[in-house]
Design a protein around this motif. Structure first.
Motif, mmCIF file in Angstrom:
data_model
loop_
_atom_site.group_PDB
_atom_site.id
_atom_site.type_symbol
_atom_site.label_atom_id
_atom_site.label_comp_id
_atom_site.label_asym_id
_atom_site.label_seq_id
_atom_site.Cartn_x
_atom_site.Cartn_y
_atom_site.Cartn_z
ATOM 1 N N GLN A 182 -1.418 -45.380 -14.829
ATOM 2 C CA GLN A 182 -1.476 -44.836 -13.471
ATOM 3 C C GLN A 182 -1.826 -43.357 -13.486
ATOM 4 O OE1 GLN A 182 2.345 -45.787 -11.826
ATOM 5 N NE2 GLN A 182 1.868 -47.964 -11.527
ATOM 6 N N ARG A 183 -1.248 -42.612 -14.409
ATOM 7 C CA ARG A 183 -1.576 -41.190 -14.495
ATOM 8 C C ARG A 183 -3.018 -40.986 -14.942
ATOM 9 N NH1 ARG A 183 3.650 -37.913 -16.926
ATOM 10 N NH2 ARG A 183 5.228 -38.852 -15.582
ATOM 11 N N LEU A 184 -3.487 -41.831 -15.833
ATOM 12 C CA LEU A 184 -4.878 -41.745 -16.262
ATOM 13 C C LEU A 184 -5.818 -42.030 -15.094
ATOM 14 C CD1 LEU A 184 -6.862 -41.404 -18.630
ATOM 15 C CD2 LEU A 184 -6.640 -43.865 -19.049
ATOM 16 N N LEU A 185 -5.461 -43.004 -14.273
ATOM 17 C CA LEU A 185 -6.277 -43.311 -13.099
ATOM 18 C C LEU A 185 -6.263 -42.151 -12.110
ATOM 19 C CD1 LEU A 185 -7.976 -45.545 -11.752
ATOM 20 C CD2 LEU A 185 -5.888 -46.349 -10.642
ATOM 21 N N GLN A 186 -5.120 -41.521 -11.923
ATOM 22 C CA GLN A 186 -5.039 -40.365 -11.022
ATOM 23 C C GLN A 186 -5.871 -39.198 -11.558
ATOM 24 O OE1 GLN A 186 -0.846 -39.588 -10.650
ATOM 25 N NE2 GLN A 186 -0.445 -41.469 -9.505
ATOM 26 N N TRP A 187 -5.885 -39.027 -12.854
ATOM 27 C CA TRP A 187 -6.714 -37.963 -13.427
ATOM 28 C C TRP A 187 -8.189 -38.237 -13.140
ATOM 29 C CZ3 TRP A 187 -10.358 -38.471 -17.433
ATOM 30 C CH2 TRP A 187 -10.892 -37.268 -17.895
ATOM 31 N N CYS A 188 -8.617 -39.474 -13.312
ATOM 32 C CA CYS A 188 -10.007 -39.827 -13.019
ATOM 33 C C CYS A 188 -10.346 -39.570 -11.552
ATOM 34 C CB CYS A 188 -10.264 -41.292 -13.364
ATOM 35 S SG CYS A 188 -10.123 -41.690 -15.123
ATOM 36 N N GLN A 189 -9.458 -39.945 -10.675
ATOM 37 C CA GLN A 189 -9.713 -39.741 -9.249
ATOM 38 C C GLN A 189 -9.830 -38.266 -8.901
ATOM 39 O OE1 GLN A 189 -6.375 -41.832 -7.575
ATOM 40 N NE2 GLN A 189 -7.350 -43.864 -7.737
ATOM 41 N N GLY A 190 -9.016 -37.429 -9.534
ATOM 42 C CA GLY A 190 -9.107 -35.998 -9.263
ATOM 43 C C GLY A 190 -10.380 -35.372 -9.802
ATOM 44 N N VAL A 191 -10.847 -35.865 -10.965
ATOM 45 C CA VAL A 191 -12.047 -35.289 -11.562
ATOM 46 C C VAL A 191 -13.303 -35.678 -10.793
ATOM 47 C CG1 VAL A 191 -13.490 -35.294 -13.633
ATOM 48 C CG2 VAL A 191 -11.014 -35.129 -13.855
ATOM 49 N N VAL A 192 -13.409 -36.933 -10.373
ATOM 50 C CA VAL A 192 -14.643 -37.411 -9.732
ATOM 51 C C VAL A 192 -14.652 -37.178 -8.229
ATOM 52 C CG1 VAL A 192 -14.847 -39.179 -11.513
ATOM 53 C CG2 VAL A 192 -13.769 -39.760 -9.339
ATOM 54 N N LYS A 193 -13.635 -36.556 -7.702
ATOM 55 C CA LYS A 193 -13.591 -36.340 -6.245
ATOM 56 C C LYS A 193 -14.799 -35.552 -5.738
ATOM 57 C CE LYS A 193 -10.336 -35.046 -2.621
ATOM 58 N NZ LYS A 193 -8.986 -34.504 -2.324
ATOM 59 N N PRO A 194 -15.246 -34.494 -6.444
ATOM 60 C CA PRO A 194 -16.451 -33.788 -5.949
ATOM 61 C C PRO A 194 -17.729 -34.609 -6.024
ATOM 62 C CG PRO A 194 -15.172 -32.390 -7.437
ATOM 63 C CD PRO A 194 -14.633 -33.778 -7.565
ATOM 64 N N TYR A 195 -17.716 -35.751 -6.686
ATOM 65 C CA TYR A 195 -18.914 -36.566 -6.846
ATOM 66 C C TYR A 195 -18.943 -37.736 -5.871
ATOM 67 C CZ TYR A 195 -19.372 -34.009 -11.252
ATOM 68 O OH TYR A 195 -19.489 -33.017 -12.188
ATOM 69 N N ALA A 196 -18.200 -37.621 -4.785
ATOM 70 C CA ALA A 196 -18.196 -38.712 -3.796
ATOM 71 C C ALA A 196 -19.574 -38.895 -3.187
ATOM 72 C CB ALA A 196 -17.157 -38.429 -2.717
ATOM 73 N N GLY A 197 -20.307 -37.802 -2.988
ATOM 74 C CA GLY A 197 -21.662 -37.912 -2.446
ATOM 75 C C GLY A 197 -22.634 -38.550 -3.402
ATOM 76 N N PHE A 198 -22.276 -38.616 -4.667
ATOM 77 C CA PHE A 198 -23.111 -39.249 -5.679
ATOM 78 C C PHE A 198 -22.826 -40.744 -5.780
ATOM 79 C CE2 PHE A 198 -24.144 -40.037 -10.252
ATOM 80 C CZ PHE A 198 -25.501 -39.775 -10.177
ATOM 81 N N GLY A 199 -21.924 -41.215 -4.953
ATOM 82 C CA GLY A 199 -21.575 -42.639 -4.952
ATOM 83 C C GLY A 199 -20.493 -42.997 -5.942
ATOM 84 N N VAL A 200 -19.631 -42.048 -6.290
ATOM 85 C CA VAL A 200 -18.567 -42.296 -7.269
ATOM 86 C C VAL A 200 -17.224 -42.290 -6.556
ATOM 87 C CG1 VAL A 200 -17.446 -41.497 -9.373
ATOM 88 C CG2 VAL A 200 -19.919 -41.211 -9.091
ATOM 89 N N LYS A 201 -16.493 -43.363 -6.733
ATOM 90 C CA LYS A 201 -15.143 -43.469 -6.206
ATOM 91 C C LYS A 201 -14.353 -44.395 -7.109
ATOM 92 C CE LYS A 201 -12.558 -43.835 -1.900
ATOM 93 N NZ LYS A 201 -12.618 -44.105 -0.448
ATOM 94 N N VAL A 202 -13.279 -43.885 -7.685
ATOM 95 C CA VAL A 202 -12.504 -44.634 -8.668
ATOM 96 C C VAL A 202 -11.279 -45.221 -7.998
ATOM 97 C CG1 VAL A 202 -11.198 -44.492 -10.818
ATOM 98 C CG2 VAL A 202 -13.338 -43.205 -10.574
ATOM 99 N N ARG A 203 -11.156 -46.530 -8.051
ATOM 100 C CA ARG A 203 -9.979 -47.231 -7.520
ATOM 101 C C ARG A 203 -9.216 -47.976 -8.621
ATOM 102 N NH1 ARG A 203 -14.077 -48.524 -3.768
ATOM 103 N NH2 ARG A 203 -13.793 -47.561 -1.709
ATOM 104 N N ASP A 204 -9.937 -48.371 -9.680
ATOM 105 C CA ASP A 204 -9.312 -49.136 -10.750
ATOM 106 C C ASP A 204 -10.123 -48.919 -12.020
ATOM 107 O OD1 ASP A 204 -11.642 -50.615 -10.369
ATOM 108 O OD2 ASP A 204 -10.640 -52.125 -9.150
#
Length: 394
Positions: free
Chosen positions: A159-181
């Motif tokens: 879960q913490r690893l997933l939260q880290w991924c979500q925080g890192v890729v947040k600026p890339y939402a316009g690039f079509g990146v969104k991490v849910r799992d």
């Protein structure tokens, strides 16, 4: 039929996990020179399992704490199972709950249980350890190869690893990146590209990513292998399975992301800092060398070589007399004069201080040597003979 398709999917997933886990094991065992050649039979004697635990935990496995030391060259089945049991006891001492797994299962090459054991080691020492989790949660060895609905929830480390991924890729939402799992979110390769680009932008060219998920994944894993030294966890068949059924290889993706995070946040910054320090030291050294040029250094003028023809023995003797005989300045010959001693007046005040006397008294005195036993016995015999009354001489 649906049953045949499900069994085929489980077999493909098991092959994918086996290849990925084997690459991770060999990646960790590379410094030891011992590699895993087969995920079913390489663990039979327990020595490779103990080496793996020693490498990932940086702790000694076996010894008095585990009742006996492991055998480096087991000779029979009992010694092999003893080694495996030492490894299992080590995991239990770390707080890992071993469910439906025993030394006999590993010795006889039960592949599903062996994969579950390796996944437990990965989760404890690769995922939970780097996420600050001291103890792992409930083990899911018995769920390897089970349907999605029967799988347990991700551990706190995941879960913490997933939260880290979500925080890192947040600026890339316009690039079509969104991490849910760890399944479908990583199936097109864009999330992995964003993770690397956020830490080292010059390492990944986002413009090279297209609509083909397989090409994207192959490109990202090639970049990570070439620049970060990570093993390519997924082959072409595994990438195809990640694209078609991403949830079936979520453990492999989770492992790959955990290794990627370790490289980007721990290994790579340490290497860059070491390179920066080395470069700074080289600049300082070069600057010092530039400041201290050869022109600033005085030329060395060696003395002329000595030759016996330059002076005769009389001149040498006269020079010796002039330099060494008349030390007291009275013009006479001082051959027999004693060497002057340094003044000792300044030493007296310190010797008279009580601290000096205490130091002298505190020093251990050397023991008085005793005479040999035979000498002491002879001396006592002589003393007793002298003390005896002598008969009167007639």
């Amino acid at each position: 039929s649906q049953g045949a398709m499900a069994s085929s999917l489980v077999a493909r997933m098991e092959r994918t996990q086996s290849r990925a886990f084997q690459k991770w094991v060999n990646y960790r065992l590379a410094p030891t020179g011992h590699l895993c050649k087969d995920m079913s039979t390489s663990w039979r004697d327990g020595t490779l399992l103990i080496r793996l635990l020693k490498m990932v935990s940086d702790r000694k496995v076996g010894g008095k704490k585990f009742r006996f030391k492991h055998r480096k060259k087991p000779k029979n089945e009992f010694e092999c199972m003893d080694n495996i049991q030492i490894a299992l006891n080590f995991l239990e001492a770390k707080g890992v709950k071993m469910v439906n797994i025993g030394a006999g299962d590993i010795y006889h090459g039960h592949k599903k249980i062996t994969l579950g054991l390796i996944w437990t080691i990965i989760r404890v020492f690769q995922i939970d350890a780097h996420e600050g989790i001291a103890e792992s949660g409930e083990d899911d060895v018995e769920h390897v190869g089970a349907p999605h609905a029967a799988r347990p929830k991700p551990s706190s480390g995941a879960q913490r690893l997933l939260q880290w991924c979500q925080g890192v890729v947040k600026p890339y939402a316009g690039f079509g990146v969104k991490v849910r799992d760890f399944g479908r979110s990583f199936s097109d390769g864009r999330a992995l590209a964003a993770l690397i680009h956020a830490h080292v932008p010059e390492m990944v060219d986002l413009n090279l990513l297209g609509d083909d998920a397989r090409d994207n994944l192959s490109y990202i894993m090639t970049v990570a292998t070439a620049n970060l030294g990570m093993p390519a966890m997924l082959d072409e068949e595994d990438i195809d399975l990640l694209v078609t059924d991403p949830d079936s290889v979520s453990k492999v993706v989770q492992l790959y992301v955990a290794m990627l995070k370790e490289q980007l946040t721990e290994v790579l910054p340490a290497k860059m800092e070491a390179a920066s320090l080395a470069e700074t030291g080289q600049k300082v050294f070069q600057g010092a060398m530039n400041d201290h040029t050869v022109a600033d250094t005085p030329a060395y003028d060696p003395p002329p070589p000595y030759s016996s023809e330059d002076e005769d023995e009389d001149e040498i003797e006269d020079n010796y007399d002039d330099n060494y005989d008349d030390d007291n300045g009275d013009g006479g010959d001082d051959d027999d004069a004693p060497m002057p001693r340094p003044p000792v007046a300044n030493v007296a005040p310190f010797v008279q201080q009580p601290q000096y006397a205490q130091v002298q008294s505190a020093r251990p005195q050397p023991p008085v040597p005793k005479a040999p036993v035979r000498v002491r016995a002879t001396a006592r015999a002589i003393t007793r003979a002298a003390a005896r009354p002598r008969p009167a001489v007639q």
